[in-house]
Design a protein around this motif. Structure first.
Motif, PDB file in Angstrom:
ATOM      1  N   ARG A  22       0.847  -1.209   0.000  1.00  0.00           N
ATOM      2  CA  ARG A  22       0.000   0.000   0.000  1.00  0.00           C
ATOM      3  C   ARG A  22       0.871   1.243   0.000  1.00  0.00           C
ATOM      4  O   ARG A  22       0.670   2.172  -0.784  1.00  0.00           O
ATOM      5  CB  ARG A  22      -0.913  -0.018   1.235  1.00  0.00           C
ATOM      6  N   ASP A  23       1.864   1.237   0.885  1.00  0.00           N
ATOM      7  CA  ASP A  23       2.735   2.401   1.008  1.00  0.00           C
ATOM      8  C   ASP A  23       3.673   2.552  -0.182  1.00  0.00           C
ATOM      9  O   ASP A  23       4.025   3.669  -0.557  1.00  0.00           O
ATOM     10  CB  ASP A  23       3.526   2.329   2.316  1.00  0.00           C
ATOM     11  N   VAL A  24       4.095   1.454  -0.792  1.00  0.00           N
ATOM     12  CA  VAL A  24       4.943   1.508  -1.979  1.00  0.00           C
ATOM     13  C   VAL A  24       4.184   2.114  -3.147  1.00  0.00           C
ATOM     14  O   VAL A  24       4.671   3.000  -3.846  1.00  0.00           O
ATOM     15  CB  VAL A  24       5.459   0.099  -2.361  1.00  0.00           C
ATOM     16  N   LEU A  25       2.959   1.636  -3.374  1.00  0.00           N
ATOM     17  CA  LEU A  25       2.219   1.966  -4.594  1.00  0.00           C
ATOM     18  C   LEU A  25       1.226   3.113  -4.463  1.00  0.00           C
ATOM     19  O   LEU A  25       0.705   3.585  -5.473  1.00  0.00           O
ATOM     20  CB  LEU A  25       1.470   0.721  -5.084  1.00  0.00           C
ATOM     21  N   GLY A  26       0.940   3.545  -3.232  1.00  0.00           N
ATOM     22  CA  GLY A  26      -0.081   4.570  -3.054  1.00  0.00           C
ATOM     23  C   GLY A  26      -1.493   4.023  -3.222  1.00  0.00           C
ATOM     24  O   GLY A  26      -2.420   4.749  -3.547  1.00  0.00           O
ATOM     25  N   ASP A  59      -8.048 -16.171  15.109  1.00  0.00           N
ATOM     26  CA  ASP A  59      -6.882 -16.768  14.445  1.00  0.00           C
ATOM     27  C   ASP A  59      -7.062 -16.908  12.931  1.00  0.00           C
ATOM     28  O   ASP A  59      -6.139 -17.303  12.227  1.00  0.00           O
ATOM     29  CB  ASP A  59      -6.526 -18.116  15.066  1.00  0.00           C
ATOM     30  N   GLN A  60      -8.231 -16.568  12.406  1.00  0.00           N
ATOM     31  CA  GLN A  60      -8.483 -16.635  10.966  1.00  0.00           C
ATOM     32  C   GLN A  60      -8.676 -15.249  10.334  1.00  0.00           C
ATOM     33  O   GLN A  60      -9.019 -15.149   9.161  1.00  0.00           O
ATOM     34  CB  GLN A  60      -9.715 -17.502  10.695  1.00  0.00           C
ATOM     35  N   ARG A  61      -8.445 -14.204  11.085  1.00  0.00           N
ATOM     36  CA  ARG A  61      -8.719 -12.850  10.590  1.00  0.00           C
ATOM     37  C   ARG A  61      -7.595 -12.261   9.760  1.00  0.00           C
ATOM     38  O   ARG A  61      -7.746 -11.185   9.198  1.00  0.00           O
ATOM     39  CB  ARG A  61      -9.054 -11.929  11.766  1.00  0.00           C
ATOM     40  N   ASN A  62      -6.468 -12.948   9.675  1.00  0.00           N
ATOM     41  CA  ASN A  62      -5.359 -12.451   8.848  1.00  0.00           C
ATOM     42  C   ASN A  62      -5.044 -13.452   7.735  1.00  0.00           C
ATOM     43  O   ASN A  62      -3.901 -13.638   7.369  1.00  0.00           O
ATOM     44  CB  ASN A  62      -4.117 -12.182   9.709  1.00  0.00           C
ATOM     45  N   THR A  63      -6.077 -14.064   7.192  1.00  0.00           N
ATOM     46  CA  THR A  63      -5.847 -15.030   6.121  1.00  0.00           C
ATOM     47  C   THR A  63      -5.843 -14.378   4.747  1.00  0.00           C
ATOM     48  O   THR A  63      -5.417 -15.001   3.774  1.00  0.00           O
ATOM     49  CB  THR A  63      -6.907 -16.152   6.137  1.00  0.00           C
ATOM     50  N   ALA A  64      -6.289 -13.131   4.676  1.00  0.00           N
ATOM     51  CA  ALA A  64      -6.318 -12.435   3.384  1.00  0.00           C
ATOM     52  C   ALA A  64      -6.352 -10.932   3.601  1.00  0.00           C
ATOM     53  O   ALA A  64      -6.776 -10.447   4.649  1.00  0.00           O
ATOM     54  CB  ALA A  64      -7.540 -12.871   2.575  1.00  0.00           C
ATOM     55  N   SER A  65      -5.909 -10.218   2.585  1.00  0.00           N
ATOM     56  CA  SER A  65      -5.981  -8.762   2.565  1.00  0.00           C
ATOM     57  C   SER A  65      -5.976  -8.341   1.100  1.00  0.00           C
ATOM     58  O   SER A  65      -5.554  -9.115   0.231  1.00  0.00           O
ATOM     59  CB  SER A  65      -4.780  -8.157   3.312  1.00  0.00           C
ATOM     60  N   ALA A  66      -6.446  -7.150   0.823  1.00  0.00           N
ATOM     61  CA  ALA A  66      -6.490  -6.689  -0.568  1.00  0.00           C
ATOM     62  C   ALA A  66      -6.178  -5.205  -0.645  1.00  0.00           C
ATOM     63  O   ALA A  66      -6.316  -4.472   0.344  1.00  0.00           O
ATOM     64  CB  ALA A  66      -7.860  -6.957  -1.180  1.00  0.00           C
ATOM     65  N   LEU A  67      -5.750  -4.801  -1.821  1.00  0.00           N
ATOM     66  CA  LEU A  67      -5.485  -3.390  -2.110  1.00  0.00           C
ATOM     67  C   LEU A  67      -6.141  -3.027  -3.429  1.00  0.00           C
ATOM     68  O   LEU A  67      -6.257  -3.864  -4.327  1.00  0.00           O
ATOM     69  CB  LEU A  67      -3.980  -3.133  -2.241  1.00  0.00           C
ATOM     70  N   GLU A  68      -6.526  -1.761  -3.533  1.00  0.00           N
ATOM     71  CA  GLU A  68      -7.077  -1.242  -4.778  1.00  0.00           C
ATOM     72  C   GLU A  68      -6.416   0.088  -5.109  1.00  0.00           C
ATOM     73  O   GLU A  68      -6.019   0.838  -4.217  1.00  0.00           O
ATOM     74  CB  GLU A  68      -8.583  -1.046  -4.647  1.00  0.00           C
ATOM     75  N   ASP A  69      -6.332   0.369  -6.385  1.00  0.00           N
ATOM     76  CA  ASP A  69      -5.835   1.651  -6.864  1.00  0.00           C
ATOM     77  C   ASP A  69      -6.930   2.686  -6.606  1.00  0.00           C
ATOM     78  O   ASP A  69      -8.051   2.530  -7.093  1.00  0.00           O
ATOM     79  CB  ASP A  69      -5.525   1.552  -8.358  1.00  0.00           C
ATOM     80  N   PRO A  70      -6.649   3.743  -5.836  1.00  0.00           N
ATOM     81  CA  PRO A  70      -7.697   4.731  -5.547  1.00  0.00           C
ATOM     82  C   PRO A  70      -8.202   5.438  -6.800  1.00  0.00           C
ATOM     83  O   PRO A  70      -9.315   5.961  -6.808  1.00  0.00           O
ATOM     84  CB  PRO A  70      -7.025   5.706  -4.580  1.00  0.00           C
TER      85      PRO A  70
END
Length: 153
Positions: A22-26, A59-70
């Motif tokens: 997120r921080d790399v790509l904005g 213990d299952q709440r960090n099984t996925a994450s996503a990013l989108e281009d704003p």
């Protein structure tokens, strides 16, 4: 009609790795389904609340994450938890295009500045490739916090 793509990373820690990228790509973390975020609200905190309300075990709440281009132009990036560590070089990697319009010393100086910023975020600098006309205009190879290689280009 052309297809769209989603880039998927296997990760030990999807939340940490998605925050790095997120921080790399904005990019931004999208809000949970049906949740309207107030301006300045933390989408990751909203996800924590959403998952708790939905009865997802902690213990299952960090099984996925996503990013989108704003701006909606770039691909969605998805991070999925896997049990195994990365053991070999990636077969696909990202080129982070930060100095595409620059050449020679000006280009390499811009890449070095971005390299310093990314190292502060948790990246590792691996090697620098000097410009070699006519085929290469120079780049820096780096690795994200989980060892996935990418290039500053």
């Amino acid at each position: 009609m052309s297809s769209t793509i989603q880039i998927t990373f296997d990760a030990r820690d999807p939340r940490v790795l998605s925050t790095f990228w997120r921080d790399v790509l904005g990019y931004v973390h999208p809000p949970p389904p049906g949740v309207e975020l107030a301006p300045g609200a933390d989408p990751l905190a909203a996800w924590d609340e959403f998952l708790e309300r939905s009865g997802v075990p902690e213990d299952q709440r960090n099984t996925a994450s996503a990013l989108e281009d704003p701006d909606g132009a770039g691909p969605r990036i998805y991070f999925q938890q896997v049990p195994e560590d990365k053991v070999a070089k990636n077969r696909v990697h990202l080129d982070v295009r930060t100095a595409s319009d620059l050449r020679d010393d000006e280009r390499m100086a811009a890449l070095e500045l971005e390299c310093e910023r990314l190292v502060a975020l948790g990246a590792t600098r691996l090697r620098r490739h000097e410009p070699e006309a006519p085929l290469s205009i120079g780049f820096i190879v780096m690795a994200d916090p989980e060892g996935n290689e990418f290039c500053l280009d």
